[in-house]
Design a protein around this motif. Structure first.
Motif, short mmCIF file in Angstrom:
data_model
loop_
_atom_site.label_atom_id
_atom_site.label_comp_id
_atom_site.label_asym_id
_atom_site.label_seq_id
_atom_site.Cartn_x
_atom_site.Cartn_y
_atom_site.Cartn_z
N ARG A 191 38.42 41.24 29.61
CA ARG A 191 38.06 40.20 30.83
C ARG A 191 37.99 40.74 31.93
NH1 ARG A 191 37.78 35.46 31.82
NH2 ARG A 191 39.07 34.73 30.46
N SER A 192 36.63 41.49 32.46
CA SER A 192 36.28 41.92 33.15
C SER A 192 37.19 41.60 34.77
CB SER A 192 34.79 41.69 33.57
OG SER A 192 34.31 42.77 35.02
N LEU A 193 37.66 43.18 35.10
CA LEU A 193 37.91 42.70 36.47
C LEU A 193 37.07 42.98 37.90
CD1 LEU A 193 40.82 46.30 36.03
CD2 LEU A 193 40.92 43.40 35.67
N ASP A 194 35.86 42.38 37.88
CA ASP A 194 34.70 42.54 38.79
C ASP A 194 35.51 41.74 39.45
OD1 ASP A 194 33.88 44.88 37.56
OD2 ASP A 194 32.11 43.00 36.43
N SER A 195 35.89 40.07 39.46
CA SER A 195 36.07 39.16 40.48
C SER A 195 37.56 39.49 40.65
CB SER A 195 36.07 38.36 40.14
OG SER A 195 37.22 37.73 39.03
N VAL A 196 38.62 40.68 40.71
CA VAL A 196 39.85 40.72 41.23
C VAL A 196 39.89 41.25 42.81
CG1 VAL A 196 41.59 42.46 40.81
CG2 VAL A 196 41.47 41.25 39.21
N TYR A 214 45.27 39.87 41.14
CA TYR A 214 44.85 37.97 41.70
C TYR A 214 42.69 38.09 41.23
CZ TYR A 214 44.20 33.47 43.02
OH TYR A 214 44.17 32.45 43.49
N ASP A 215 42.50 37.23 40.12
CA ASP A 215 41.14 37.10 39.56
C ASP A 215 41.15 35.86 40.95
OD1 ASP A 215 38.89 36.25 38.86
OD2 ASP A 215 39.32 36.78 37.04
N HIS A 216 40.46 35.59 42.31
CA HIS A 216 40.08 34.86 42.79
C HIS A 216 39.14 33.47 42.56
CE1 HIS A 216 36.25 36.27 44.14
NE2 HIS A 216 36.84 38.42 44.36
N ARG A 220 43.63 33.32 38.76
CA ARG A 220 44.89 34.02 38.10
C ARG A 220 44.84 34.52 38.41
NH1 ARG A 220 44.91 31.19 32.44
NH2 ARG A 220 43.75 29.36 32.65
N VAL A 221 46.34 34.64 37.72
CA VAL A 221 47.45 36.37 38.28
C VAL A 221 47.36 36.86 36.75
CG1 VAL A 221 49.90 36.96 39.00
CG2 VAL A 221 48.72 35.30 39.98
N MET A 222 46.96 38.06 36.81
CA MET A 222 46.10 38.78 36.08
C MET A 222 47.97 39.73 35.31
SD MET A 222 42.26 38.96 35.87
CE MET A 222 42.88 40.03 34.51
N ARG A 244 37.56 31.33 48.44
CA ARG A 244 36.53 32.34 49.45
C ARG A 244 37.11 33.52 50.37
NH1 ARG A 244 32.45 27.92 51.96
NH2 ARG A 244 34.51 26.89 51.51
N GLU A 245 38.10 32.89 51.14
CA GLU A 245 39.55 33.25 51.54
C GLU A 245 39.66 34.34 50.82
OE1 GLU A 245 41.10 31.08 55.10
OE2 GLU A 245 41.45 29.86 53.59
N HIS A 246 39.48 34.17 49.31
CA HIS A 246 41.20 35.08 48.54
C HIS A 246 40.33 36.89 47.61
CE1 HIS A 246 42.95 31.12 48.23
NE2 HIS A 246 43.45 31.66 49.53
#
Length: 288
Positions: A191-196, A214-216, A220-222, A244-246
């Motif tokens: 699982r990539s962390l690029d969208s955290v 938080y993966d926005h 999902r909370v990781m 978009r806000e997260h």
């Protein structure tokens, strides 16, 4: 639960053992059992709302002593630190921050502290007997965070601050004076962390689930193990409407909940079972 407790301290080379923390507060998880209730929720449940806020929000924190939530907008020294009752609703007080707030946390000695933008360092808020802010004081000027906009969180088991370095995918622990103590690479596995969210991190005392991101993109909370950086199998799906806000700011973890900005509200979702929510509260105190 016995299998969970016995897995806390993995086999490590003796040379590494002294520099690593031990999993804390074993009694905090004995209220659970082996049916999964000692794990985070698989799906978050909608809870209280802090009303009348704006965007670019910094952290939310909670005082179990005064039963008050605190939050502030990031970006200017003229923005407001607001307080809310534990039932949510509109703010009960509002006062100018005096610096550009990012993270907010309570310490084990009941200090409300914060980290500021870039090199402004750490501050503490002076509270009156009712827990309302009346002043602030610089405690550690300088650059003490991975990123200019990092929202640090408080590791109440070690009395240290943690921050997420999204470039190196590491968690940093720092003393309350700002000194770097150690760093821990996070294992991405499949699982990539690029969208955290790159500015936000949370902490709990739940073994093998202490570090929260938080993966926005996936809502999902990781969870990650603070000893080895391993990612837990369990994740918490959050039924948030708009990511978009997260992608920066606007997310916070405290008191068994994740808070997400939705419009003019900081909407909370429970991510831990009620009997474990104190594991995300200073001193592992039971929830109110």
């Amino acid at each position: 639960l016995s299998s969970l407790l016995s897995s806390w301290a993995p086999s490590l080379p003796p040379s590494l053992a002294p520099s690593l923390p031990t999993h804390p507060h074993p009694l905090c998880v004995t209220m659970g059992d082996d049916d999964g209730s000692s794990l985070p929720l698989s799906v978050a449940t909608r809870d209280i709302v802090l009303e009348g806020i704006t965007t670019n929000m910094g952290s939310v924190t909670y005082s179990p002593k005064d039963d008050i939530y605190y939050t502030a907008q990031a970006g200017s020294s003229s923005y407001q630190l607001k307080t809310f009752s534990s039932q949510g609703g509109e703010a009960t007080s509002s006062t100018q921050t005096g610096f550009s707030v990012r993270g907010l946390w309570f310490t084990n000695d009941e200090q409300l502290e914060s980290n500021a933008y870039r090199s402004a360092g750490f501050y503490k808020f002076i509270l009156n007997v009712d827990g309302q802010p009346r002043d602030r004081e610089s405690t550690a000027p300088g650059i003490h965070q991975p990123d200019d906009d990092s929202q640090l969180a408080y590791d109440h088991d070690e009395d240290m601050l943690i921050g997420y370095d999204h470039t190196s995918k590491e968690v940093q622990w720092r003393s309350r004076q700002g000194d770097l103590v150690r760093s821990l690479p996070l294992q991405q596995r499949d699982r990539s962390l690029d969208s955290v969210n790159p500015t936000v991190i949370g902490y709990s005392s739940l073994p093998e689930h202490e570090i929260l991101l938080y993966d926005h993109a996936r809502h999902r909370v990781m969870y990650f193990d603070k000893l080895i950086g391993g990612r837990a199998e369990r994740e918490t799906q959050v039924p948030a409407a708009d990511s978009r806000e997260h992608h920066k700011f606007n997310v916070s973890f405290v008191n068994g909940r994740i808070f997400l900005v939705e419009g003019n509200n900081y909407q909370s979702y429970k991510i831990l079972p009620d009997h474990l929510s104190g594991m995300m509260t200073v001193g592992c105190l039971p929830p109110k």
